[in-house]
Design an enzyme around this catalytic site. Sequence first.
Site, PDB file in Angstrom:
ATOM      1  CB  CYS A  38     -17.986  76.187   5.215  1.00 42.85           C
ATOM      2  SG  CYS A  38     -17.039  75.067   4.185  1.00 42.85           S
ATOM      3  CB  THR A  40     -15.306  72.841   7.001  1.00 43.10           C
ATOM      4  OG1 THR A  40     -14.827  72.536   5.691  1.00 43.10           O
ATOM      5  CG2 THR A  40     -14.226  72.535   8.019  1.00 43.10           C
ATOM      6  CG  HIS A  43     -17.749  67.659   8.002  1.00 39.70           C
ATOM      7  ND1 HIS A  43     -18.282  66.409   7.825  1.00 39.70           N
ATOM      8  CD2 HIS A  43     -17.593  68.177   6.769  1.00 39.70           C
ATOM      9  CE1 HIS A  43     -18.460  66.184   6.526  1.00 39.70           C
ATOM     10  NE2 HIS A  43     -18.045  67.246   5.859  1.00 39.70           N
ATOM     11  CG  ASP A 195     -28.004  68.989  -6.323  1.00 35.39           C
ATOM     12  OD1 ASP A 195     -28.651  68.283  -5.525  1.00 35.39           O
ATOM     13  OD2 ASP A 195     -26.992  69.622  -5.977  1.00 35.39           O
ATOM     14  NE  ARG A 200     -28.179  73.008  -1.734  1.00 33.03           N
ATOM     15  CZ  ARG A 200     -27.198  72.565  -0.970  1.00 33.03           C
ATOM     16  NH1 ARG A 200     -26.523  71.467  -1.296  1.00 33.03           N
ATOM     17  NH2 ARG A 200     -26.855  73.225   0.125  1.00 33.03           N
ATOM     18  N   GLY A 263     -15.131  68.707  -5.590  1.00 29.02           N
ATOM     19  CA  GLY A 263     -15.897  67.874  -4.656  1.00 29.02           C
ATOM     20  C   GLY A 263     -14.985  66.907  -3.926  1.00 29.02           C
TER      21      GLY A 263
HETATM   22  N1  LIG Z   1     -11.485  71.173  -2.680  1.00 27.82           N
HETATM   23  C1  LIG Z   1     -11.801  72.204  -1.898  1.00 27.82           C
HETATM   24  O1  LIG Z   1     -11.007  73.087  -1.624  1.00 27.82           O
HETATM   25  C2  LIG Z   1     -13.195  72.301  -1.390  1.00 27.82           C
HETATM   26  C3  LIG Z   1     -13.626  73.448  -0.705  1.00 27.82           C
HETATM   27  C4  LIG Z   1     -14.955  73.525  -0.293  1.00 27.82           C
HETATM   28  C5  LIG Z   1     -15.822  72.470  -0.548  1.00 27.82           C
HETATM   29  N2  LIG Z   1     -15.349  71.352  -1.184  1.00 27.82           N
HETATM   30  C6  LIG Z   1     -16.234  70.242  -1.571  1.00 27.82           C
HETATM   31  O2  LIG Z   1     -16.893  70.683  -2.745  1.00 27.82           O
HETATM   32  C7  LIG Z   1     -18.221  70.128  -2.824  1.00 27.82           C
HETATM   33  C8  LIG Z   1     -19.214  71.250  -2.990  1.00 27.82           C
HETATM   34  O3  LIG Z   1     -19.295  72.073  -1.832  1.00 27.82           O
HETATM   35  P1  LIG Z   1     -20.705  72.641  -1.355  1.00 27.82           P
HETATM   36  O4  LIG Z   1     -20.468  73.432  -0.135  1.00 27.82           O
HETATM   37  O5  LIG Z   1     -21.427  73.271  -2.498  1.00 27.82           O
HETATM   38  O6  LIG Z   1     -21.351  71.218  -0.962  1.00 27.82           O
HETATM   39  P2  LIG Z   1     -22.831  70.693  -0.810  1.00 27.82           P
HETATM   40  O7  LIG Z   1     -22.722  69.411  -0.092  1.00 27.82           O
HETATM   41  O8  LIG Z   1     -23.714  71.764  -0.283  1.00 27.82           O
HETATM   42  O9  LIG Z   1     -23.275  70.409  -2.325  1.00 27.82           O
HETATM   43  C9  LIG Z   1     -23.089  69.193  -2.980  1.00 27.82           C
HETATM   44  C10 LIG Z   1     -24.325  68.947  -3.837  1.00 27.82           C
HETATM   45  O10 LIG Z   1     -24.132  67.765  -4.598  1.00 27.82           O
HETATM   46  C11 LIG Z   1     -25.395  67.174  -4.751  1.00 27.82           C
HETATM   47  N3  LIG Z   1     -25.326  65.788  -5.205  1.00 27.82           N
HETATM   48  C12 LIG Z   1     -25.329  64.638  -4.470  1.00 27.82           C
HETATM   49  N4  LIG Z   1     -25.311  63.574  -5.289  1.00 27.82           N
HETATM   50  C13 LIG Z   1     -25.289  64.034  -6.557  1.00 27.82           C
HETATM   51  C14 LIG Z   1     -25.267  63.420  -7.827  1.00 27.82           C
HETATM   52  N5  LIG Z   1     -25.260  62.080  -7.984  1.00 27.82           N
HETATM   53  N6  LIG Z   1     -25.241  64.205  -8.943  1.00 27.82           N
HETATM   54  C15 LIG Z   1     -25.248  65.545  -8.818  1.00 27.82           C
HETATM   55  N7  LIG Z   1     -25.271  66.202  -7.615  1.00 27.82           N
HETATM   56  C16 LIG Z   1     -25.291  65.445  -6.512  1.00 27.82           C
HETATM   57  C17 LIG Z   1     -26.030  67.339  -3.368  1.00 27.82           C
HETATM   58  O11 LIG Z   1     -27.434  67.193  -3.423  1.00 27.82           O
HETATM   59  C18 LIG Z   1     -25.595  68.754  -3.017  1.00 27.82           C
HETATM   60  O12 LIG Z   1     -26.574  69.716  -3.396  1.00 27.82           O
HETATM   61  C19 LIG Z   1     -18.360  69.290  -1.560  1.00 27.82           C
HETATM   62  O13 LIG Z   1     -18.004  67.947  -1.873  1.00 27.82           O
HETATM   63  C20 LIG Z   1     -17.332  69.887  -0.608  1.00 27.82           C
HETATM   64  O14 LIG Z   1     -16.873  68.946   0.340  1.00 27.82           O
HETATM   65  C21 LIG Z   1     -14.068  71.250  -1.610  1.00 27.82           C
HETATM   66 ZN   LIG Z   2     -15.554  76.885   3.614  1.00 30.25          ZN
END
Ligand SMILES: NC(=O)c1ccc[n+]([C@@H]2O[C@H](COP(=O)([O-])OP(=O)(O)OC[C@H]3O[C@@H](n4cnc5c(N)ncnc54)[C@H](O)[C@@H]3O)[C@@H](O)[C@H]2O)c1
Ligand SMILES: [Zn+2]
Length: 414
Positions: A38, A40, A43, A195, A200, A263
């Site tokens: 993930c 996380t 990070h 994206d 992707r 996000g």
């Molecule tokens: N709220 C929660 O409980 C929770 C849980 C897991 C992940 N998240 C968050 O959810 C999001 C998605 O998770 P993931 O694992 O798929 O993350 P990820 O970082 O793999 O995917 C995010 C995608 O957004 C794309 N992106 C960047 N700029 C963009 C734009 N201007 N327009 C469209 N797309 C754009 C990136 O290229 C990437 O493919 C992340 O921000 C993550 O931190 C939140």
């Molecule tokens: Zn996770």
Amino acid sequence: MKALVKEKAEPGLWLVDVPEPEVGPGEVKIRVLRTGICGTDLHIRKYDDWARHTLKLPLIVGHEFSGQVVEVAPGVEDISVGDLVSGEGHIVCGKCRNCMAGRRHLCRNTVGLGVNRDGAFAEYVTLPASNVWVHRVPVDPDIAAIFDPFGNAVHTALSFPLVGEDVLITGAGPIGLMAAAVATHVGARNVVITDISDERLDLARKLGVSLALNVSRSPVDEGMRQLHLREGFDVGLEMSGNPAAVRQMIASMTHGGKIAMLGLPAEEFAIDWATVVTSMITIKGVYGREMYETWYNMSVLLEKGLDLSPVITDRFSYRDFDAAFDTAASGRTGKVILDWSGGARPESARNEPAQAEAAATMNRRGGARPESARNEPTQAEAAATMNRRGGARPESARNEPTQAEAAATMNRSA
Ligand SMILES: NC(=O)c1ccc[n+]([C@@H]2O[C@H](COP(=O)([O-])OP(=O)(O)OC[C@H]3O[C@@H](n4cnc5c(N)ncnc54)[C@H](O)[C@@H]3O)[C@@H](O)[C@H]2O)c1
Ligand SMILES: [Zn+2]
Ligand SMILES: [Zn+2]
């Protein structure tokens, strides 16, 4: 046992031998089969600001996993040795107002597996029985390993009715991809995903979206014209955490549109609030999974044919974790899976007796009581869970990391 540990306060992870965890009261011990990497975890490996301020070292990392139950504490019901399970990584207090009301996903004292307590990137992991989801309908162990992020996708996607609606998803990372699959499966009219990664977006096309748009080249308006959408999107699912994507989404919604935001932006940013107000847009924040309504939804969606297999693009042995983490960090792939099944019992990787057993268990249960996935086990589990958490482990909230830590985690981690 082998475990991936954040040992030192510097970038990196270390594969080391640690003692096997012991089953505490109300807990279940699980032999890990597969884990998902993930954001996380990335990070944590990088040891960025958030990780520096959140983690207590040493820590076994990881929260996305599937495995097979090997031991169950006395008094735990409805979970048996041999069951194929996934884990809910948010461990709630059971005692705050929201927990007491059954709104456990809103617990203020949430403790994160692999963040605030030792996690699942190991040959064995223990969890409170109330955090264990038994797969009563057959499911591939790889897919079972990503129920956590799949749950993020399902929780977000099912926040608002989607049948017949035009849906915009910003971000085609693993979670955005799964949300797109769900939205399509449950009957949205158009699913547009954006994206800036062509790889992707290609994965999104495999999942059958109406349009996969690279917003570094084509604006969302152009996609709307292509699909003859005149009034804007009915529902938005924000899955990027990127400010430009959020602004674009707000500008592309119909009046009365609904946005579910998963996000996690890295920092504050401005949006056009006047449009939110005058277009009467609803914005809902989404964190984690509803316990256990989202889990029920996930199992049922798979049972009814939702195919997530294109979302998993890469598989590694846990021994090659560095290459696996590099792949996940590239931002160009779907979900990256680590296989742990070859560790504890080296022969199992070759002929997979554990999985065969698990599948047999699931089939027996599913076969004998075909209605079981739908009815009592979940409810009984949920009820037992609440009782157990309230009764058997009254000390748990005190032992666990502080509320401030948990809150920091909730704000910054996923
Ligand atoms: N709220 C929660 O409980 C929770 C849980 C897991 C992940 N998240 C968050 O959810 C999001 C998605 O998770 P993931 O694992 O798929 O993350 P990820 O970082 O793999 O995917 C995010 C995608 O957004 C794309 N992106 C960047 N700029 C963009 C734009 N201007 N327009 C469209 N797309 C754009 C990136 O290229 C990437 O493919 C992340 O921000 C993550 O931190 C939140
Ligand atoms: Zn996770
Ligand atoms: Zn609580």
